[in-house]
Motif scaffolding. Structure first.
Motif, short mmCIF file in Angstrom:
data_model
loop_
_atom_site.label_atom_id
_atom_site.label_comp_id
_atom_site.label_asym_id
_atom_site.label_seq_id
_atom_site.Cartn_x
_atom_site.Cartn_y
_atom_site.Cartn_z
N MET A 1 0.70 -1.03 0.08
CA MET A 1 -0.39 0.17 0.01
C MET A 1 0.95 1.37 -0.12
O MET A 1 2.02 1.47 0.48
N ARG A 2 0.35 2.26 -1.09
CA ARG A 2 1.46 3.12 -0.85
C ARG A 2 0.26 4.77 0.00
O ARG A 2 -1.40 4.18 -0.17
N PHE A 3 1.06 5.67 0.07
CA PHE A 3 0.45 6.92 1.15
C PHE A 3 0.58 7.56 0.57
O PHE A 3 1.85 8.65 0.64
N THR A 4 -0.91 8.19 0.63
CA THR A 4 -0.79 9.80 -0.18
C THR A 4 -1.55 10.91 0.73
O THR A 4 -2.16 10.78 1.27
N TYR A 5 -0.24 12.33 1.17
CA TYR A 5 -0.65 13.14 2.10
C TYR A 5 -1.40 14.49 1.09
O TYR A 5 -0.99 14.78 -0.38
N ALA A 6 -3.00 14.50 1.89
CA ALA A 6 -3.89 15.65 1.97
C ALA A 6 -3.57 16.78 2.47
O ALA A 6 -4.19 16.59 3.60
N GLU A 7 -3.66 18.18 1.48
CA GLU A 7 -3.86 19.31 2.09
C GLU A 7 -4.44 19.95 1.20
O GLU A 7 -3.58 20.52 0.34
N ALA A 16 5.37 23.98 1.02
CA ALA A 16 7.16 23.64 0.65
C ALA A 16 6.90 22.82 1.72
O ALA A 16 7.43 22.13 1.87
N PRO A 17 7.36 23.75 3.40
CA PRO A 17 7.71 22.41 4.40
C PRO A 17 6.51 21.24 4.50
O PRO A 17 7.20 20.58 5.00
N LEU A 18 5.29 21.64 3.80
CA LEU A 18 4.64 20.19 4.38
C LEU A 18 5.14 19.06 3.56
O LEU A 18 4.96 17.62 3.67
N ALA A 19 5.46 19.58 2.07
CA ALA A 19 6.09 18.61 1.29
C ALA A 19 6.92 17.89 2.16
O ALA A 19 7.21 16.26 1.79
N ARG A 20 7.82 18.94 2.18
CA ARG A 20 9.46 18.48 2.51
C ARG A 20 8.84 17.25 4.30
O ARG A 20 9.93 16.50 4.57
N ALA A 21 8.06 17.47 4.68
CA ALA A 21 7.65 16.97 6.19
C ALA A 21 7.45 15.18 5.63
O ALA A 21 7.22 14.10 6.03
N ALA A 22 6.20 15.58 4.73
CA ALA A 22 5.10 14.35 4.42
C ALA A 22 6.60 13.60 3.75
O ALA A 22 6.35 12.13 3.73
N ALA A 25 8.56 11.79 6.44
CA ALA A 25 8.10 10.84 7.01
C ALA A 25 7.34 9.23 6.56
O ALA A 25 7.05 9.02 6.78
N GLY A 26 7.92 9.60 4.90
CA GLY A 26 8.02 8.26 4.25
C GLY A 26 6.43 8.00 3.33
O GLY A 26 6.25 7.35 3.28
N TYR A 27 5.35 9.18 3.03
CA TYR A 27 4.38 9.02 2.69
C TYR A 27 4.75 9.20 0.82
O TYR A 27 6.03 9.63 0.44
N THR A 28 4.21 8.22 -0.21
CA THR A 28 4.72 8.35 -1.64
C THR A 28 4.93 9.20 -2.30
O THR A 28 5.30 9.69 -3.57
N SER A 29 3.30 10.12 -2.64
CA SER A 29 3.15 11.23 -2.19
C SER A 29 1.95 12.49 -1.54
O SER A 29 1.42 11.60 -0.59
N LEU A 283 0.30 14.95 9.95
CA LEU A 283 1.01 13.81 9.03
C LEU A 283 2.47 13.02 10.20
O LEU A 283 2.59 11.61 9.21
N GLU A 284 2.97 13.36 10.57
CA GLU A 284 4.40 12.75 10.93
C GLU A 284 3.49 12.07 12.42
O GLU A 284 4.52 10.22 12.00
N ARG A 285 2.27 12.13 12.97
CA ARG A 285 1.68 10.63 13.88
C ARG A 285 1.48 9.92 13.13
O ARG A 285 1.91 8.73 13.47
N TYR A 286 0.77 10.22 12.03
CA TYR A 286 0.09 8.97 11.29
C TYR A 286 1.47 8.06 10.48
O TYR A 286 0.52 7.01 10.45
N ALA A 287 2.02 8.80 10.10
CA ALA A 287 3.67 8.16 9.46
C ALA A 287 3.44 6.76 10.17
O ALA A 287 4.15 5.90 10.23
#
Length: 295
Positions: A1-7, A16-22, A25-29, A283-287
């Protein structure tokens, strides 16, 4: 399973900082929302909320989708960016092909091109495109995207002669070094069939569990009808099951390949008041609790 962060519909400087954090944390997209205009007057309804109102969009900061994908790709190295979804038929498809190919080339093939129909007649009117036959227009746009972002003859030229678009053989350079996945959004039966016939995957826009079950069953039925046996067909969904390890496994058993997860309801009037630090924390807690266990 892959995980995509949505905001979406937050402060533009947060992306930009959210993309770097995602990415860290190991999100795919990461999804990138699309909105062109907010008309002063409209009787249109939004199909993915209970009330159908669109006032939550007023004064939200929407950077142009392809520009934002480029910006975010420049500040990351592995994260894929997925428009969710690009309002394709209101845009010139040759231009979209050039934009998509450029992003894919510069980012090292980190674009998953989510496309769909805009639900707003005002978008079509503002862009000078007829509202009528928008589905057929979308089909032609996808054909053009596919053709221009991949070589169709030995010299790499592609021409098109359709009902809405026609041009002699041409090429765009540079081309992506890999095919750009085209992911079709929408819940209508025509959208599901378009995802199978024209796309490389389907994107779910949200809803209750019962409706998702129906959509996944119908998508599987259409794939059987069309003789589609691809192993790499992508299925991106929004589901409460994605917030539980056992739920993720259930989604995987149903053919889901990508879970789209967010941590607040974006359909609210007025500005997003959640601090950037809190978003990163979510997003980090979910990861830590989900991705590290099932990803």
């Amino acid at each position: 399973m892959r995980f995509t962060y949505a905001e979406a519909m937050t402060q533009a400087t947060y992306y930009a900082p959210l993309a770097r954090a995602a990415e860290a944390a190991g999100y795919t997209s990461m999804t990138v929302a699309d909105s062109l205009v907010y008309p002063r007057e409209s009787d249109s309804t939004y199909p993915y909320t209970d009330t159908g109102d669109r006032e939550f969009l007023e004064d939200k900061e929407f950077l142009e989708t392809m520009v934002l994908c480029t910006h975010l790709a420049a500040v990351t190295s592995t994260l894929r960016f997925t428009p969710f979804v690009l309002k394709l038929p209101v845009r010139p498809p040759v231009l979209v092909a050039k934009q998509a190919a450029s992003i894919a080339y510069l980012s090292g093939n980190r674009l998953g091109l989510g496309v769909g129909l805009s639900p707003w007649p005002e978008d079509f009117r503002a862009m000078g495109v007829p509202w009528e036959r928008r589905g057929k227009r979308t089909d032609e746009c996808i054909d053009i995207l596919r053709g221009l972002t991949s070589a169709r003859d030995q010299q790499g030229f592609f021409g098109y002669d359709g009902e809405f678009y026609s041009f002699p053989p041409l090429k765009q350079c540079p081309a992506p070094t890999e095919p750009i996945p085209i992911l079709v959004g929408g819940h209508a039966d025509a959208a599901l069939r378009r995802a199978v016939r024209k796309g490389d995957g389907w994107m779910h826009a949200g809803g209750d569990a019962e409706e998702l079950e129906r959509l996944l069953a119908r998508l599987a039925e259409i794939r059987r009808e069309e003789g589609d046996t691809r192993d790499d067909f992508e299925v991106h969904v929004i589901s409460y099951d994605a917030y539980d390890p056992d739920g993720v496994k259930r989604l995987e058993e149903k053919g889901v390949t990508d879970c789209i997860v967010g941590f607040r309801v974006p359909y609210i009037k007025g500005p997003d008041t959640e601090p950037l630090e809190k978003k990163v924390e979510h997003l980090e807690r979910y990861a830590e609790q989900i991705i590290s266990k099932v990803g």
